[in-house]
Design a protein around this motif. Structure first.
Motif, short mmCIF file in Angstrom:
data_model
loop_
_atom_site.label_atom_id
_atom_site.label_comp_id
_atom_site.label_asym_id
_atom_site.label_seq_id
_atom_site.Cartn_x
_atom_site.Cartn_y
_atom_site.Cartn_z
N SER A 16 0.85 -1.19 0.00
CA SER A 16 0.00 0.00 0.00
C SER A 16 0.89 1.24 0.00
O SER A 16 2.07 1.19 0.32
CB SER A 16 -0.95 0.01 1.19
OG SER A 16 -0.22 0.12 2.39
N TYR A 17 0.29 2.35 -0.31
CA TYR A 17 0.99 3.61 -0.43
C TYR A 17 1.33 4.15 0.95
O TYR A 17 0.45 4.52 1.71
CB TYR A 17 0.11 4.59 -1.21
CG TYR A 17 0.79 5.85 -1.63
CD1 TYR A 17 1.77 5.83 -2.59
CD2 TYR A 17 0.42 7.06 -1.08
CE1 TYR A 17 2.39 6.98 -3.00
CE2 TYR A 17 1.02 8.23 -1.48
CZ TYR A 17 2.01 8.19 -2.43
OH TYR A 17 2.62 9.34 -2.84
N TYR A 18 2.59 4.21 1.30
CA TYR A 18 3.08 4.70 2.58
C TYR A 18 2.44 3.98 3.76
O TYR A 18 2.21 4.57 4.81
CB TYR A 18 2.85 6.20 2.72
CG TYR A 18 3.73 7.03 1.84
CD1 TYR A 18 5.11 7.00 1.95
CD2 TYR A 18 3.17 7.85 0.86
CE1 TYR A 18 5.91 7.75 1.12
CE2 TYR A 18 3.97 8.61 0.03
CZ TYR A 18 5.34 8.56 0.18
OH TYR A 18 6.14 9.31 -0.64
N GLY A 19 2.10 2.73 3.60
CA GLY A 19 1.53 1.97 4.70
C GLY A 19 0.09 2.31 5.03
O GLY A 19 -0.45 1.83 6.02
N GLN A 20 -0.56 3.14 4.23
CA GLN A 20 -1.95 3.50 4.45
C GLN A 20 -2.86 2.39 3.93
O GLN A 20 -2.51 1.69 2.98
CB GLN A 20 -2.29 4.81 3.73
CG GLN A 20 -1.50 6.00 4.20
CD GLN A 20 -1.87 6.37 5.62
OE1 GLN A 20 -3.02 6.29 6.02
NE2 GLN A 20 -0.87 6.75 6.40
N PRO A 21 -4.04 2.22 4.51
CA PRO A 21 -4.96 1.20 3.99
C PRO A 21 -5.45 1.58 2.59
O PRO A 21 -5.59 2.76 2.27
CB PRO A 21 -6.10 1.18 5.01
CG PRO A 21 -6.00 2.45 5.73
CD PRO A 21 -4.56 2.89 5.69
N VAL A 22 -5.72 0.58 1.77
CA VAL A 22 -6.17 0.82 0.41
C VAL A 22 -7.58 1.40 0.41
O VAL A 22 -7.89 2.33 -0.33
CB VAL A 22 -6.11 -0.48 -0.42
CG1 VAL A 22 -6.66 -0.27 -1.81
CG2 VAL A 22 -4.68 -0.97 -0.48
N ILE A 23 -8.45 0.87 1.27
CA ILE A 23 -9.83 1.36 1.38
C ILE A 23 -10.00 1.92 2.78
O ILE A 23 -9.66 1.27 3.78
CB ILE A 23 -10.83 0.22 1.14
CG1 ILE A 23 -10.65 -0.33 -0.26
CG2 ILE A 23 -12.25 0.71 1.34
CD1 ILE A 23 -11.50 -1.53 -0.55
N LYS A 24 -10.52 3.13 2.85
CA LYS A 24 -10.75 3.75 4.15
C LYS A 24 -11.90 3.06 4.88
O LYS A 24 -12.82 2.54 4.26
CB LYS A 24 -11.10 5.23 3.99
CG LYS A 24 -9.95 6.07 3.53
CD LYS A 24 -10.35 7.52 3.49
CE LYS A 24 -9.20 8.40 3.06
NZ LYS A 24 -9.58 9.80 3.06
N ALA A 25 -11.86 3.10 6.18
CA ALA A 25 -12.94 2.55 7.00
C ALA A 25 -14.17 3.44 6.87
O ALA A 25 -14.06 4.65 6.68
CB ALA A 25 -12.49 2.48 8.46
N PRO A 26 -15.37 2.87 6.94
CA PRO A 26 -16.57 3.71 6.83
C PRO A 26 -16.67 4.69 7.99
O PRO A 26 -16.23 4.40 9.11
CB PRO A 26 -17.72 2.70 6.86
CG PRO A 26 -17.16 1.47 7.46
CD PRO A 26 -15.69 1.46 7.13
N VAL A 27 -17.25 5.85 7.73
CA VAL A 27 -17.32 6.88 8.75
C VAL A 27 -18.59 6.78 9.60
O VAL A 27 -18.69 7.43 10.62
CB VAL A 27 -17.23 8.30 8.13
CG1 VAL A 27 -15.88 8.50 7.50
CG2 VAL A 27 -18.33 8.52 7.12
N TRP A 28 -19.56 6.01 9.14
CA TRP A 28 -20.78 5.91 9.93
C TRP A 28 -20.58 4.93 11.07
O TRP A 28 -19.78 4.01 11.01
CB TRP A 28 -21.98 5.52 9.07
CG TRP A 28 -21.79 4.26 8.29
CD1 TRP A 28 -21.85 2.99 8.75
CD2 TRP A 28 -21.52 4.17 6.89
NE1 TRP A 28 -21.63 2.11 7.74
CE2 TRP A 28 -21.43 2.80 6.59
CE3 TRP A 28 -21.35 5.09 5.87
CZ2 TRP A 28 -21.17 2.35 5.31
CZ3 TRP A 28 -21.09 4.63 4.61
CH2 TRP A 28 -21.01 3.29 4.34
#
Length: 106
Positions: A16-28
């Protein structure tokens, strides 16, 4: 007997890019939000199907799709109202356009 061929490219490894998750966690934070989104899509698709069926002369299909669209929109509106994320009824009036809280001047 068929022999196994070697792969021409190596197996891809996950990065992944700079260790960030590929898909963000949902905000709800409520479990019924995906159901609200699904019902919105269902009612939109059913309303388009209803219009196409009425134009094609399939009145029974048009009626069924129209009832499905109305039911999906009604249930979706209920889930949207239920999703106030803990704001409470005091601030709900501001979301509907009739703000009941006083506006403070700086």
């Amino acid at each position: 007997m068929a022999r196994r061929e070697d792969a021409m490219v190596p197996e891809a490894e996950f990065r992944s890019y700079y260790g960030q998750p590929v898909i963000k966690a949902p905000v709800w934070h409520v479990p019924h939000m995906p159901l609200y989104l699904y019902l919105g899509g269902l009612s939109g698709g059913a309303s388009l199907m209803s219009a196409a069926a009425r134009l094609a002369g399939h009145d029974r299909l048009g009626l069924t799709a129209r009832v499905t669209a109305a039911a999906g929109a009604t249930l979706g509106a209920g889930f949207l109202v239920a999703d106030d994320e803990g704001v409470g009824p005091r601030r709900w009036g501001c979301r509907t356009g009739r703000c009941r809280t006083p506006v403070r001047a700086p």
